[in-house]
Design a protein around this motif. Sequence first.
Motif, PDB file in Angstrom:
ATOM      1  N   ASN A 106       0.826  -1.210   0.000  1.00  0.00           N
ATOM      2  CA  ASN A 106       0.000   0.000   0.000  1.00  0.00           C
ATOM      3  C   ASN A 106       0.859   1.259   0.000  1.00  0.00           C
ATOM      4  N   GLY A 107       1.931   1.239   0.793  1.00  0.00           N
ATOM      5  CA  GLY A 107       2.842   2.379   0.833  1.00  0.00           C
ATOM      6  C   GLY A 107       3.533   2.596  -0.495  1.00  0.00           C
ATOM      7  N   ALA A 108       3.854   1.504  -1.185  1.00  0.00           N
ATOM      8  CA  ALA A 108       4.487   1.609  -2.500  1.00  0.00           C
ATOM      9  C   ALA A 108       3.541   2.268  -3.496  1.00  0.00           C
ATOM     10  N   ILE A 167       4.465   5.816  -5.319  1.00  0.00           N
ATOM     11  CA  ILE A 167       4.525   5.905  -6.781  1.00  0.00           C
ATOM     12  C   ILE A 167       3.572   6.984  -7.291  1.00  0.00           C
ATOM     13  N   CYS A 168       2.340   6.984  -6.766  1.00  0.00           N
ATOM     14  CA  CYS A 168       1.351   7.972  -7.212  1.00  0.00           C
ATOM     15  C   CYS A 168       1.778   9.394  -6.856  1.00  0.00           C
ATOM     16  N   MET A 169       2.272   9.592  -5.641  1.00  0.00           N
ATOM     17  CA  MET A 169       2.681  10.927  -5.206  1.00  0.00           C
ATOM     18  C   MET A 169       3.849  11.442  -6.040  1.00  0.00           C
ATOM     19  N   THR A 170       4.793  10.563  -6.328  1.00  0.00           N
ATOM     20  CA  THR A 170       5.985  10.982  -7.080  1.00  0.00           C
ATOM     21  C   THR A 170       5.650  11.303  -8.531  1.00  0.00           C
ATOM     22  N   ILE A 171       4.847  10.457  -9.155  1.00  0.00           N
ATOM     23  CA  ILE A 171       4.559  10.620 -10.584  1.00  0.00           C
ATOM     24  C   ILE A 171       3.448  11.634 -10.838  1.00  0.00           C
ATOM     25  N   LEU A 176      -5.678   9.982  -5.483  1.00  0.00           N
ATOM     26  CA  LEU A 176      -6.020   8.763  -6.227  1.00  0.00           C
ATOM     27  C   LEU A 176      -5.462   7.531  -5.539  1.00  0.00           C
ATOM     28  N   ALA A 177      -4.267   7.651  -4.951  1.00  0.00           N
ATOM     29  CA  ALA A 177      -3.661   6.520  -4.252  1.00  0.00           C
ATOM     30  C   ALA A 177      -4.497   6.125  -3.050  1.00  0.00           C
TER      31      ALA A 177
END
Length: 479
Positions: A304-306, A310-314, A322-323
């Motif tokens: 879940n953290g991954a 990923i969503c926050m970075t991209i 959305l994440a």
Amino acid sequence: MITFIACIVLLIIGYLTYGKFVDKVFGTDDRETPAVRLQDGVDYVPMNNKRIFLIQLLNIAGLGPITGAIQGALFGPVVYLWIVLGTIFAGGVHDYMTGMLSMRNNGGSISEIVGKYLGGGMKQVMRVFSVILLLMVGTVFAVGPSSLLAMLTPKTLDKNFWLIVVLIYYFLATLLPVDKLIGKIYPFFGVCLIIMAAGVGVGLVAKGYPLPEMQLTNMHPSDIPIWPFMFITVACGAISGFHATQSPMMARCLTTEKKGRQIFYGAMVAEGVIALVWAAAGVSFYESTGGLLAVLTDPNIGPNGAVYEICMTILGPVGGILAMIGVIACPISSGDTAFRSARLTIADWFKVDQSDVKKRLALTVPILGFGAIVGGFFDYSVIWRYFSWSNQTLAMIALWAAAVYLWQKKKKYIIAAIPATFMSAVSATYFLAAPECLGLMKHGKLSLAYGLGAVVACVFLGIFLKTTVLSKKQMEKEA
């Protein structure tokens, strides 16, 4: 990058070509559907096709094609191959056939369909098997989001508080007519799921992440073998027996068989694209499978953290929103329909009229009570331990039922028999090899598991051929 884009293109081509071929083999027509013929305002409710597609997508997807694909990425780019081929030739066929066979059998649940084509004994096995599977899924997807919500809110709002909140929602989603709650909120979350995947996919390409090209080598840091573990790990992103329990819900809402390919095969292809995006993110975002494994096994991050990282970075702040929808709302959407499917399966089993709210309550209360008791007192990782195997075993059984139906109708049964044989080998080998099952791998006997798994698959294929094709030839010869 070329491999990633090519795989997405192949999935789309697969829908347009093989999906159309499967639809032609089945032979849809203009007959009156259960949604029209048996309309009851509760479970048999005609709905708009676009809405049905989004509900079906969220029903079968949830968090599955995200976390399963990320963990499948530990094996490296070879996971792309299974997602593409599995979706087109196994998952799409599985979802289409179970949905269409449900429509042809009054919207019946998967246990009733299997019983009709594989016999009464298998029907009883599937009734118990599918209900247990659905209760496991519902419970796990109540506990998981509850734990995450507890982390994001004040300490007074602990896991048990959120578990109660989630179960209250599950109660309403299980009890109310399908168009009153699920039909209204699922399309929104389905669109969010698509936007999140599209955003991550475009972001990976636009921001130049090092998307590796296809390699048929095992890159798993722990040297876990590809066969059969990758095929079990990815699950929902390629083929999943859980889908067979969900398709009948929308089979009770479709007003024409002609849209079966779009709804059932199409939603599986859409899920395959989502899985491909997240597999690519897993392969490239952390630069190596070793880096990915470190994140996934970190108790403070995990899958879940991954997803959130990923969503926050991209995607930035929008990605964070959305994440959160992905890791909280998506599993909840799998849990509520799991409990609803359990109600429908039990109702079909005991012939309980679900248009009567009192009779729906009589089934809903004990089903949700199970979730509350198990979810509140047991570690959900224990509950989940056997889910992966049972999930793919259910897919195997559903495909064999589809193969028998096609043979009975003198159609090309090979489109179901081949993936059924393949999934028989996957399920049998995993059961023999996995540490949580018989555990031959940890005893250094993986080759034995491979051999026995292949034997089991051949035996199942032999039984199918003997009771269908060969028996027909023998009868024709004797005649």
